[in-house]
Design an enzyme around this catalytic site. Structure first.
Site, PDB file in Angstrom:
ATOM      1  CG  HIS A  22      -1.998   0.968   1.245  1.00  0.00           C
ATOM      2  ND1 HIS A  22      -1.780   2.331   1.342  1.00  0.00           N
ATOM      3  CD2 HIS A  22      -3.341   0.811   1.150  1.00  0.00           C
ATOM      4  CE1 HIS A  22      -2.957   2.944   1.301  1.00  0.00           C
ATOM      5  NE2 HIS A  22      -3.919   2.049   1.184  1.00  0.00           N
ATOM      6  CD  GLU A  40      -6.611   3.323  -3.012  1.00  0.00           C
ATOM      7  OE1 GLU A  40      -5.759   2.501  -2.637  1.00  0.00           O
ATOM      8  OE2 GLU A  40      -7.427   3.086  -3.902  1.00  0.00           O
ATOM      9  NE  ARG A  50      -3.185   7.770  -1.821  1.00  0.00           N
ATOM     10  CZ  ARG A  50      -3.179   6.528  -2.291  1.00  0.00           C
ATOM     11  NH1 ARG A  50      -3.018   6.317  -3.583  1.00  0.00           N
ATOM     12  NH2 ARG A  50      -3.327   5.493  -1.501  1.00  0.00           N
ATOM     13  CG  HIS A 100      -2.803  -2.921   2.464  1.00  0.00           C
ATOM     14  ND1 HIS A 100      -3.229  -2.555   3.721  1.00  0.00           N
ATOM     15  CD2 HIS A 100      -3.885  -2.790   1.643  1.00  0.00           C
ATOM     16  CE1 HIS A 100      -4.513  -2.210   3.657  1.00  0.00           C
ATOM     17  NE2 HIS A 100      -4.933  -2.361   2.410  1.00  0.00           N
ATOM     18  CG  HIS A 101      -4.996  -7.640   0.061  1.00  0.00           C
ATOM     19  ND1 HIS A 101      -6.115  -7.639   0.883  1.00  0.00           N
ATOM     20  CD2 HIS A 101      -5.258  -8.556  -0.900  1.00  0.00           C
ATOM     21  CE1 HIS A 101      -7.003  -8.503   0.421  1.00  0.00           C
ATOM     22  NE2 HIS A 101      -6.500  -9.080  -0.667  1.00  0.00           N
TER      23      HIS A 101
END
Ligand code: FAD
Ligand code: SIN
Length: 590
Positions: free
Chosen positions: A379, A392, A395, A518-519
């Site tokens: 991320h 996110e 943003r 992150h994932h």
């Protein structure tokens, strides 16, 4: 499952009173073992009665929070109403659970000292004795669900509502998993909430963008299910009592598709609260401190249940005709990440400490096919040196990314893989988010980052630049040119499609960010019915999976907001199909 606690001989009242653990502190205050543990001194794995007693004496978390004058109030956190024993230990050093994810270094009473070795010895000796002496117990259920994150709760609620007796097992002391941390929201196309705001969207677009974001490596059939059932998923959440009314844009998509609670509040804590309430209302058997260590199967490879290791009860078996694996991803597992992607081994992770990937290993051991394990997502924006994810949606609400020269360097709403790669190319491999007052107000999570000390602010861009240590003239020119792009609805330099707000005062803010693990896109292979697929290409009979433990939905790069959709869409399918399966295989008594 209960284990009898013995105050003696291994751990005498005398030893307890000498200990500086909570047990000793309680003893000194004339509180006996039975006052905390009850007359039978029994403790179940979920520590329910024990915690009821804590609350009776000390008050609820809410009450404790209201008394606190601390800047960061641990009793008032996004984790919700969790067990007191999550942080406070009777017979071991207490540790603030928050410290696993944050860097507060928070101290709590009874942290422990050398004197406490007695307690440790007691805990080990007693549990070893018990596990040797006791014959392994067996329980039964229709459906066992492994992992109480979003997918696990959704699958459990769905299976329960279809008539199944469900046991939901969670290895950590609290439920919620990574789902509890979800910050941005849930993606869904053509929902009534979008229509109410005249947002044009279409599941076909969601399929196209999810595939493009995933570098076309996704399983297209799974993606179609994800997109075409996403609107239903949001309705399902609303039917449980969730607030999905606010909308924002995540990276790599053309429309405001990310649904979240009003004011831009984080979606995860809200959803987990709703799930917990719904599970409690249905009296679903949810057990924390209960780790599944084996999925059991017969000679034909048909699933027959699970073996569980309870914190107090030790090993026991639950027989079940269907098992749903919702044990999440492995981005918190340094070893596993290092094995698949050595270059990411030392990168900070945004994940909860239990995201260690056992769900994949358990399924693999009974023949499941595992795919895309090396696809680990970075991320772009974690708060500086911390483990706190800066959503996110900051943003998406209008913030820009600038480098240490005060200049933009990427379309902020591109996909994560590209945004992270662009930051890695900057000096110091870090960047800053820049935002103004309207952006802050549109996203209540930013207030949280302010409380956590991650945000710098100033009355002027020049003042902010000086705090950040970047050239003031360059930053002012960058902001000016971005605001002109807003006016012209055209961003010639970076082709950002959506600029919802200008960067304007009275206050300006910056957040120092670095990319972080992150994932995990890879995992157990499933089909569109959420059945786990074996290495032979056929379903593992009785085994279903949903959420981050699976691979295929997100390809090689997940779009922001699509994971929660995954947990709800495939959690519902897994729950419904597991319940259907057990009905088909239950012989009716004459
Ligand atoms: P989890 O929620 O992680 O639950 C799995 C559970 O299984 C865990 O509680 C784990 O402890 C438990 N478990 C593991 N092994 C065992 C075992 N052997 N026995 C018993 N229990 C076990 N996605 C979005 O779409 N939108 C967002 O806004 C968003 N924000 C995010 C923010 C953060 C900080 C993070 C880390 C992720 C975010 N994601 C977001 C990703 C998303 O939250 C996860 O992919 C998703 O919640 C995973 O859900 P899950 O139910 O599959 O797994
Ligand atoms: C975020 O809000 O940035 C996280 C969203 C996600 O991982 O989908």
């Amino acid at each position: 499952m209960f284990l009898l606690l013995a105050c003696s001989p291994a751990f005498s009242a005398d030893q307890a009173s000498k200990s500086t653990f909570l047990s000793g502190i309680h003893k000194k205050n004339q509180i006996s073992c039975a006052d905390c543990h009850g007359k039978s001194l029994a403790v179940n794995d979920s520590e329910t009665a024990l915690n009821k007693n804590c609350v009776e004496c000390h008050g609820t978390l809410e009450k404790l929070a209201s008394k606190s004058k601390e800047h960061i109030n641990p009793h008032n956190s996004h984790l919700g109403e969790v067990n007191c024993t999550t942080c406070h230990k009777g017979h071991g050093p207490s540790k603030a659970y928050c410290n696993y994810c944050h860097s507060f270094g928070m101290k709590i009473p009874a942290m422990g000292s050398a004197e406490q070795s007695n307690d440790k010895k007691w805990t080990q000796e007693t549990s070893q004795k018990k596990s040797k002496k006791e014959k392994m117990k067996t329980e039964s259920a229709d459906v066992v669900v492994i992992g109480a994150g979003g997918a696990g709760y959704v699958a459990s609620i769905t299976a329960h509502d279809a008539g199944a007796k469900v046991i939901l097992l969670e290895k950590m002391p609290i439920t919620g998993g990574n789902s509890m941390l979800a910050a941005g929201g849930i993606n869904a196309a053509a929902t009534r909430f979008q229509k109410a705001r005249s947002i044009q969207d279409d599941p076909a677009e969601m399929v196209k963008e999810t595939m493009k974001g995933g570098r076309e490596k996704n399983d297209p059939e799974l993606v179609k299910v994800l997109a075409y059932r996403s609107s239903d998923a949001v309705d399902f959440l609303a039917s449980l009592g969730a607030d999905m009314t606010d909308l924002v844009r995540s990276g790599g998509v053309h429309a405001d598709r990310t649904h979240r609670p009003v004011g831009g509040a984080a979606v995860g804590p809200h959803l987990v609260k709703v799930y917990r309430e719904n599970a409690a209302k249905r009296k679903i058997d949810v057990r924390v401190n209960s780790e599944v260590v084996k999925i059991l199967s017969d000679n034909n490879g048909t699933v027959t249940g699970v073996q569980v290791k309870g914190k107090h009860s030790g090993l026991y078996t639950i027989k079940a005709k269907a098992v749903i694996d919702t044990a999440g991803g492995f981005a918190a597992n340094n070893e596993l990440v290092g094995f698949y992607k050595p270059q990411f081994k030392e990168t900070a992770s945004s994940n909860q400490p239990g995201a260690t990937g056992e769900g994949v290993v358990l399924a693999e051991k009974i023949g499941a096919k595992v795919i895309d394990m090396e696809q680990i997502q970075i991320h772009p924006t974690m708060g500086g040196e911390t483990k706190v994810l800066i959503s996110e949606t900051v943003r998406g609400s209008g913030a820009i990314l600038v480098n240490h020269a005060g200049k933009r360097f990427v379309n902020e709403l591109t996909t994560r893989d590209k945004a992270s790669a662009a930051i890695f190319e900057q000096p110091d491999k870090s960047a800053f988010l820049i935002l103004g007052e309207d952006i802050r107000k549109s996203n209540v999570q930013i207030d949280g980052y302010i409380v956590l000390g991650l945000v710098q602010e100033s009355d002027s861009i020049e003042g902010l630049a000086s705090k950040m240590g970047v050239p003031a003239a360059a930053l002012a020119a960058t902001v000016d040119s971005y605001n002109k792009a807003f006016d012209a609805k055209n961003d010639p330099e970076f082709k950002r499609q959506d600029i919802p707000r200008k960067i304007a005062g009275p206050k300006y803010y910056s957040i120092w960010v670095k990319p972080g693990r992150h994932h995990t896109m890879g995992g157990v292979k499933i089909n569109t019915e959420a059945q786990v697929i074996s290495t032979k290409g056929t379903p593992v009979v009785g085994l279903y999976a949903a959420g981050e433990v699976t691979g295929g939905v997100h390809g090689w790069n997940r779009l922001g907001g699509n994971a929660i959709t995954d947990t709800v869409v495939f959690g519902r399918i897994a729950g419904a199909n597991a319940a259907k399966f057990i009905k088909q295989h239950t012989v009716k008594k004459p």
